[in-house]
Design an enzyme around this catalytic site. Structure first.
Site, PDB file in Angstrom:
ATOM      1  CG  PHE A 152      -2.262   0.645   0.972  1.00 16.54           C
ATOM      2  CD1 PHE A 152      -3.095   0.267  -0.063  1.00 16.54           C
ATOM      3  CD2 PHE A 152      -2.677   1.677   1.812  1.00 16.54           C
ATOM      4  CE1 PHE A 152      -4.316   0.892  -0.274  1.00 16.54           C
ATOM      5  CE2 PHE A 152      -3.895   2.314   1.613  1.00 16.54           C
ATOM      6  CZ  PHE A 152      -4.718   1.923   0.568  1.00 16.54           C
ATOM      7  NE  ARG A 154       5.990   8.122  -3.632  1.00 15.00           N
ATOM      8  CZ  ARG A 154       7.062   7.474  -3.157  1.00 15.00           C
ATOM      9  NH1 ARG A 154       7.172   6.173  -3.314  1.00 15.00           N
ATOM     10  NH2 ARG A 154       8.012   8.120  -2.515  1.00 15.00           N
ATOM     11  CB  SER A 174       0.730  -2.596   3.615  1.00  9.24           C
ATOM     12  OG  SER A 174       1.461  -1.612   4.182  1.00  9.24           O
ATOM     13  NE  ARG A 175       8.139  -3.920   4.625  1.00  6.24           N
ATOM     14  CZ  ARG A 175       9.280  -3.414   4.215  1.00  6.24           C
ATOM     15  NH1 ARG A 175      10.072  -2.810   5.053  1.00  6.24           N
ATOM     16  NH2 ARG A 175       9.627  -3.492   2.950  1.00  6.24           N
ATOM     17  CB  ALA A 234       4.054  -5.235  -8.593  1.00  5.05           C
ATOM     18  NE  ARG A 235      10.417  -4.369 -11.230  1.00  9.49           N
ATOM     19  CZ  ARG A 235       9.917  -3.231 -11.720  1.00  9.49           C
ATOM     20  NH1 ARG A 235       8.681  -3.203 -12.189  1.00  9.49           N
ATOM     21  NH2 ARG A 235      10.648  -2.137 -11.744  1.00  9.49           N
ATOM     22  CD  GLU A 264       8.815  -7.854 -17.432  1.00  7.35           C
ATOM     23  OE1 GLU A 264       9.422  -6.851 -17.873  1.00  7.35           O
ATOM     24  OE2 GLU A 264       7.960  -7.806 -16.553  1.00  7.35           O
ATOM     25  CG  HIS A 282       7.129  -3.902 -17.537  1.00  5.69           C
ATOM     26  ND1 HIS A 282       8.084  -4.578 -16.812  1.00  5.69           N
ATOM     27  CD2 HIS A 282       6.760  -2.860 -16.751  1.00  5.69           C
ATOM     28  CE1 HIS A 282       8.298  -3.972 -15.660  1.00  5.69           C
ATOM     29  NE2 HIS A 282       7.495  -2.920 -15.603  1.00  5.69           N
ATOM     30  N   GLY A 284       3.090  -0.355 -17.548  1.00  4.90           N
ATOM     31  CA  GLY A 284       2.576   0.399 -16.393  1.00  4.90           C
ATOM     32  C   GLY A 284       2.733   1.911 -16.498  1.00  4.90           C
TER      33      GLY A 284
HETATM   34  C1  DGY Z   1       8.764   0.815 -12.705  1.00  2.00           C
HETATM   35  O1  DGY Z   1       8.981   2.027 -12.756  1.00  2.00           O
HETATM   36  O2  DGY Z   1       9.233   0.115 -11.804  1.00  2.00           O
HETATM   37  C2  DGY Z   1       7.912   0.272 -13.767  1.00  2.00           C
HETATM   38  O3  DGY Z   1       7.818  -1.093 -13.696  1.00  2.00           O
HETATM   39  C3  DGY Z   1       8.417   0.747 -15.121  1.00  2.00           C
HETATM   40  O4  DGY Z   1       7.322   0.982 -15.928  1.00  2.00           O
END
Ligand code: DGY
Length: 324
Positions: A152, A154, A174-175, A234-235, A264, A282, A284
């Site tokens: 949680f 930004r 979240s933590r 996220a990842r 990736e 990817h 985002g």
């Molecule tokens: C980031 O900034 O970590 C994103 O994955 C890149 O788009």
């Protein structure tokens, strides 16, 4: 004149701005292997790199002049932060400027997978649309359902705000609780397992660390609510992709919206076969405005350090606590 190397051109004019003040070398092409990247950095004072560039302890040991590694991303899992700290090198990232773009894309994935947008597009293009029908490509509604947000910070918070505009209920793990986010009715659920068991949709927004690698392992994926959806912007490594394919193929999960992958740019072949998965490359932060703002921030960070000042958005650096 200080020397700056960049592993890729960046959108906008930020690098031009940097080149007016410093000796700048920009390469292009696929990411360099560890030793090649170290050779490329050589005696440079600053490195600007992408999330696919692995900045290792060996590189820090060789790059004796390096003062800053400016990552063109918010996630810095590609950098050995402990080695940077030991070497006294600043590491910077690009927070804030990409929050809205990434949260927007998360909602796009959620809507696309639940409302079968990509399937519908293919259906029309294949010439199979023969007229409106009461049960054509029925999806899943969001209103009143529970969105579980893992992480949680930004971006997680920005997703929560958007979800509330869609009349969804929101809980997060979240933590620690985040009352300062000022998001009314966002419920803190300390245990990820509890969140997974309750939520209709799970959206991942935690950084990739040793702690969060395969946070969603096989058992956890199967502990998610039957018929739930998973969104990951996220990842990729936060999820065990092989197990995700299994959970989707078995019908335990109803669908997934993925912007990131474990290895990736490779995408698990099992994911490519599943119609209930929306796959993006990817994207985002991929709006022109955002990517230009990220480039500006990267350059401002480098210029600050080369002027002997602290960078604007440090992750690691002299005077900051060691990386986790
Ligand atoms: C980031 O900034 O970590 C994103 O994955 C890149 O788009």
């Amino acid at each position: 004149m200080a020397k700056v190397v960049a592993t890729s051109p960046l959108p906008g004019v930020a690098l031009q701005r940097l080149g007016a003040h410093h000796q700048l070398q920009v390469r292009s092409g696929p990411p360099l292997a560890g030793w090649q990247l170290a050779d490329f950095v050589g005696d440079a004072d600053a490195l600007i790199c992408l999330l696919a560039d692995r900045v290792t302890a060996e590189l820090f040991a060789q790059a004796k002049n390096l003062k800053v590694v400016a990552v063109y991303a918010v996630g810095v899992n590609n950098v050995d932060l402990a080695a940077a700290f030991q070497a006294g090198v600043w590491v910077t990232n690009t927070p804030d400027v990409l929050t809205d773009a990434t949260a927007d894309l998360t909602m796009a994935l959620l809507l696309a997978v639940t409302r079968r947008v990509v399937e519908g597009d293919r259906f029309v293009r294949d010439g199979r649309f023969t007229g409106w029908a009461p049960d054509l490509l029925l999806g899943t509604g969001l209103q009143g359902k529970l969105l579980g947000i893992v992480g949680f910070g930004r971006i997680g918070q920005a997703v929560a705000r958007r979800a509330q505009a869609f009349a969804m209920r929101v809980a997060y793990s979240s933590r620690r609780p985040h009352p300062e986010a000022g998001i009314p009715n966002a419920v803190f659920v300390p245990s990820v397992d509890e969140l997974l068991a309750q939520a209709d949709f799970i959206s991942l927004h935690c950084p990739l660390t040793a702690e969060t690698r395969h946070l969603l392992h096989r058992e956890r994926l199967f502990r998610m609510k039957q018929g739930a959806f998973l969104i990951n912007a996220a990842r990729g490594e936060v999820v065990d992709e092989e197990a995700l394919v299994e959970a989707l193929a078995a019908g335990h999960l109803a669908g997934a919206g993925l912007d990131v992958y474990e290895q990736e740019p490779r995408v698990h072949p099992g994911l490519l076969q599943l119609p209930n998965v929306v796959l993006l490359p990817h994207l985002g932060s991929a709006t022109r405005e955002t990517r230009e703002a990220m480039a500006d921030l990267v350059v401002d960070n480098v210029r600050a350090v080369l002027a002997g000042k602290p960078p604007l958005t440090p992750v690691v650096g002299p005077g900051l606590p060691p990386a986790p």
